[in-house]
Write an enzyme that holds these catalytic residues in place. Structure first.
Site, PDB file in Angstrom:
ATOM      1  N   LYS A 133       0.862  -1.192   0.000  1.00 38.23           N
ATOM      2  CA  LYS A 133       0.000   0.000   0.000  1.00 38.23           C
ATOM      3  C   LYS A 133       0.894   1.235   0.000  1.00 38.23           C
ATOM      4  CE  LYS A 133      -4.381  -1.473   0.615  1.00 38.23           C
ATOM      5  NZ  LYS A 133      -5.515  -1.032  -0.236  1.00 38.23           N
ATOM      6  N   LYS A 235     -13.115  -6.132  -7.424  1.00 38.03           N
ATOM      7  CA  LYS A 235     -13.559  -6.449  -6.065  1.00 38.03           C
ATOM      8  C   LYS A 235     -15.040  -6.827  -6.142  1.00 38.03           C
ATOM      9  CE  LYS A 235     -10.340  -3.552  -3.438  1.00 38.03           C
ATOM     10  NZ  LYS A 235      -9.463  -2.912  -4.432  1.00 38.03           N
TER      11      LYS A 235
END
Length: 320
Positions: A133, A235
């Site tokens: 991230k 997703k």
């Protein structure tokens, strides 16, 4: 003869989980279990705070309405993405459409410690892929961490996720600290900038490939082959029904793009289903499912090899 149960659940999260500047203390969701004769199918409905359009309460209302309609013989699906996904998974299990075979590999989420990552990758079969991230700290720091990891592990490929955190200037500051010789080993960087045009420009100027994630859920998004765009990150909890997920994967593959099935921090039950969906729709592509370590428990179906305690269905709160 059709029958159904709906369960509501809440899992405590580890202390450090932050989503879009909000600390996530618990993961809240629902399960639906459909039965038709001897057959059974489960689905998870867990809208992701800060990302899903619908709240947990709205999803619960929509799910209970849909289940009652299904019990009366209805064949449609709900509109809300998380409810549509969970309901379609339950139906796909019930009818045998969703294969049992699963890809339980997961790109490990790396915090920036190369020694820790080397240990985690040692047990990983096949290509060495990890996820980092970026965009949470200074862009220069992110660039230095990514460069360090790529330098320390010569066969490593990194997937990076910026969640649209950077201005064009910040994105360039990041790239400046990544050795140009290592940039080809950045598999892709998800949504580096706040706008798609800025992200496209970043890819052209730096040679760092990008991937679309949030963009897929915007009304004006269309699948097309573009310079510097290598992948799409799907997703399902945020996307909708299994059919919609299949359509997006097919559209990406038709353009030669990599499609990656990715977690929205589902429970172990949802993650094991995503592992099956990944093996079915994106064989050979490592899914992004390394989120179970953020939770303090598993539920109903454990992830193979995971040591977290697993709650059984009779320990959940039943709504129907």
């Amino acid at each position: 003869m059709r029958s159904a149960q709906v369960y509501r659940w809440q899992i405590p999260m580890d202390a450090g989980v932050v989503l879009r500047d909000r600390r996530l203390k618990t993961r809240d969701g629902l399960y639906v279990c459909l039965r038709d004769g001897e057959r059974e199918g489960w689905g998870e409905i867990s809208p992701l705070p800060g990302f899903s359009q619908e709240t947990w309460e709205e999803a619960q209302t929509a799910l209970l309405t849909w289940v009652n309609d299904w019990l009366q013989g209805s064949e449609g699906l709900p509109e809300m993405p998380s409810v549509a996904f969970g309901a379609s998974c339950a139906l796909a299990e019930l009818t045998g459409v969703l294969p049992e075979a699963a890809d339980y590999r997961a790109a490990p989420l790396c915090t920036g410690d190369p020694d820790d990552l080397v240990l985690r990758l040692a047990d990983m079969p096949g290509e060495k892929i990890a996820k980092v991230k970026v965009g949470l700290y200074e862009a220069v720091r992110d660039g230095m961490v990514v460069n360090l990891l790529l330098e320390a592990i010569p066969d490593l490929h990194l997937r990076l996720d910026a969640n649209r955190a950077w201005t064009p200037l910040k994105a360039q500051q990041f790239a400046k600290y990544v050795n140009p010789d290592y940039r080809a080993r950045i598999a892709f960087l998800e949504e580096p900038c706040k706008t798609r045009d800025d992200s496209r420009a970043f890819a052209r100027e730096t040679g760092i490939a990008i991937a679309w994630d949030e963009s897929l859920r915007e009304a004006d998004f269309t699948f097309e082959a573009e310079e510097g765009v290598r992948a799409v990150v799907i997703k399902p909890t945020l996307t909708g029904s299994l059919d919609k997920v299949r359509e997006q994967v097919a559209a990406a593959h038709a353009l030669g793009l990599t499609a990656v099935i990715s977690s929205s921090i589902e429970s172990s039950l949802g993650l094991t289903q995503l592992a099956r969906i990944a093996a079915w729709l994106t064989p050979g592509t490592l899914p992004g499912l390394d989120t179970l370590h953020l939770m303090q428990a598993q539920q109903v179906r454990p992830w193979p090899g995971n040591a977290l305690p697993c709650l059984k269905r009779d320990e959940l709160e039943r709504l129907l």
